[in-house]
Write an enzyme that holds these catalytic residues in place. Structure first.
Site, short mmCIF file in Angstrom:
data_model
loop_
_atom_site.label_atom_id
_atom_site.label_comp_id
_atom_site.label_asym_id
_atom_site.label_seq_id
_atom_site.Cartn_x
_atom_site.Cartn_y
_atom_site.Cartn_z
CD GLU A 31 -16.75 36.50 25.29
OE1 GLU A 31 -17.25 35.16 25.31
OE2 GLU A 31 -15.83 36.99 25.85
CG PHE A 47 -22.03 24.99 32.75
CD1 PHE A 47 -20.87 25.23 33.22
CD2 PHE A 47 -22.02 25.32 31.28
CE1 PHE A 47 -19.55 25.46 32.61
CE2 PHE A 47 -20.67 25.36 30.65
CZ PHE A 47 -19.69 25.63 31.41
CD GLN A 48 -20.24 28.71 29.51
OE1 GLN A 48 -21.17 28.68 28.80
NE2 GLN A 48 -18.97 29.06 29.72
CE LYS A 100 -28.97 24.52 27.56
NZ LYS A 100 -27.71 24.06 27.92
CG MET A 124 -5.88 60.90 33.10
SD MET A 124 -5.46 62.63 32.51
CE MET A 124 -6.14 62.85 30.84
#
Length: 547
Positions: free
Chosen positions: A42, A104-105, A154, A462
């Site tokens: 993502e 959940f999530q 949802k 760097m």
């Protein structure tokens, strides 16, 4: 409703990764004319939407599910926020009834992203979707651009209601000012006309506002050399007589000296970040400072300003130009010309490995003047900025404010999706490339033949450079066991090349540019190569080392 809103906003491409909380949205997207590019992480979706936006001038769109999907977007959203890039990020969420239950999530996406978005929404009613989507695109793309997040539970996404798309947006507290105050513009013109050592500092706002032509016309009228911030690279052609190059911590000798010796500094579309200014206490000490920016919060925030002008860069420059008289500063031009001759090198004599500056000069020659370049973050980013020679505004794309490693390749995917006819080059280091190299699967499966240039010094360059100067060469946690990049490219269905000697560089680049698919070209550069000039933290821009 969500997909119909995207269509009405003119969206043709969405970068995303599906999940249960956005199943309804994906089902609708599958039945729409919108192109969906399935990324492999993502974070890459947000970076790709960022690159798409910069290349197309439109609002980029990314889509992810709830919980880890939305949190994986955060780095890309934050990078877009720091660089003022217009995005709309759509995320799924648990059902409204489950909010706050640690289901959940579930993640508090609006709370997490509040500091790194221009605005965000949690949609709790189906009827609100059209209004919120309309507002999201309006807010993202107007004023000072930036990312807007829309979090959709949802059960809301799976619901139904009568669709009413607003004809206009009504946000009483949001009215960006584009015009610039006439009296302030007049004061700025008077100061420019009196200046003997003028300098212009061009930031990313010049490119975002499409003001490159207006800036160059004003610079020629005032005979003012132009320095650029990292975000302003490509604001004017690098081959122009007035171009000074990058200013700041790793700026050119000419750019930094000119700013410190100027009697007038016209800053356009920049927020005076510390990487561009060095110590603000001693910044441009003798200069009358004019600052043009669409965001009033940026004016006077970091650097004192004598004449502030709040407005759209192109609109303000158009109004300023007729008031500025034609000038010629011969003595100033001679001084600047002498400073230009002071060049920094990246490697010491008899060093092992390729000179990265020489490699990148060859890259730009092989890529051609119309190529668009994205970079990751690190030494290669600075070398790429110093070497850039294209004449096209917006042809240099990088994560400036956040400095997100892993940005360059996904951003290049977004650029290629927006500009399929352009050659797109992603310049990376071996550390940055490994952050998101899984996106080679995205590029090959969607037919996006980006050319990836990996400058491989087998370390975090760097960090190594900083440890050399500030940790008495106590090198720690910098050595990377890099894979065989050409073979890895082949595993993803791409093509890989490698150059170890100067004689191999040009042939490898010729094959890279001639190939019609995704290519990873690895160049084994000197491990001890450094980025110079360098201004140590707390010092002013004229205290440069390495030049």
């Amino acid at each position: 409703m969500v997909v119909e809103c995207l269509i009405r906003e003119g969206v043709d491409t969405v970068f995303g990764y599906p999940g249960g909380a956005v199943l309804s949205i994906y089902d609708a997207l599958a039945q729409s004319p919108i192109r969906h590019i399935l990324v492999r992480h993502e974070q890459a979706a947000a970076h790709a939407a960022d690159g798409y936006s910069r290349a197309s001038g439109r609002v980029g769109v990314c889509l992810a599910t709830s919980g880890p999907g939305s949190t994986n977007l955060v780095t890309g959203i934050a990078s877009a926020y720091m660089d003022s890039i217009p995005l709309v990020a759509i995320t799924g969420q648990v059902a409204v009834s489950g909010l706050g239950s640690d289901g959940f999530q579930e993640a508090d996406t609006t709370g997490i992203t509040m500091p790194v978005t221009k605005h965000n929404y949690l949609v709790k009613s189906v009827e609100d979707i059209p209004r919120i989507m309309r507002e999201a695109f309006h807010v993202a793309g107007t004023g000072r651009p930036g990312p807007v997040l829309v979090d959709i539970p949802k059960d809301v996404a799976a619901g139904s209601a009568e669709f009413r798309f607003p004809k206009s947006v009504h946000l009483p507290g949001y009215k960006p000012n584009y015009q610039g105050h006439p009296a302030q513009i007049k004061r700025a013109a008077q100061a420019l006309n009196l200046a003997e050592r003028p300098v212009i500092l061009a930031g990313g706002g010049v490119i975002r506002s499409g003001a490159s032509a207006e800036l160059l016309a004003l610079a020629e009228q005032a005979d003012a050399p132009v320095a650029v911030t990292l975000m302003g690279v490509s604001a004017i052609p690098a081959t122009h007589r007035l171009y000074l190059g990058l200013a700041g911590m790793h700026g050119t000798y000419a750019a930094n000296k000119a700013i410190m010796e100027a009697d007038l500094l016209l800053a356009v579309g920049t927020r005076f970040a510390e990487r561009s200014t060095g110590s603000t206490a001693g910044y441009a000490p003798g200069a009358y400072i004019i600052h043009i920016d669409v965001d009033p919060a940026e004016i006077g925030k970091n650097v004192r300003v004598d004449t502030p002008i709040v407005g759209h860069a192109r609109v303000v420059l158009e109004a300023l130009f007729p008031l500025v008289t034609q000038a010629r500063h011969a003595g100033w031009a001679r001084r600047v010309s002498r400073w230009r001759r002071r060049k920094a090198s990246a490697v010491a004599e008899n060093s092992q490995g390729l000179d990265p500056l020489e490699v990148l000069r060859e890259v730009y020659r092989a890529a051609g003047p119309d190529a668009i370049v994205t970079t990751d973050v690190g030494q290669h980013q600075m070398w790429a900025a110093h070497s850039w020679r294209s004449g096209q505004p917006g042809s240099f794309i990088s994560s400036g404010g956040l400095g997100a490693m892993g940005y360059g390749f996904p951003a290049a995917i977004g650029v290629k999706a927006a500009c399929p006819g352009k050659r797109v080059i992603a310049i990376s280091g071996d550390g940055s490339f490994q952050m998101n190299l899984q996106e080679m699967a995205t590029a090959t499966s969607h037919g996006l033949p980006v050319k990836i240039i990996v400058l491989n010094n087998s370390c975090l360059g760097m960090v190594r450079q900083l440890q050399e100067f500030y940790c008495e060469r106590r090198y720690f946690a910098i050595d990377l066991a890099t894979p065989d990049f050409p073979k890895l490219a082949e595993a993803y269905g791409a093509t890989g090349y490698r150059a170890k000697t100067p004689e191999e560089v040009r042939p490898v680049l010729q094959k890279t540019m001639a190939h019609d698919g995704l290519v990873v070209a690895e160049f084994r550069i000197c491990p001890e190569a450094n980025v110079f000039p360098m201004v140590s933290p707390g010092n002013t821009l004229d205290r440069m080392i390495g030049v």
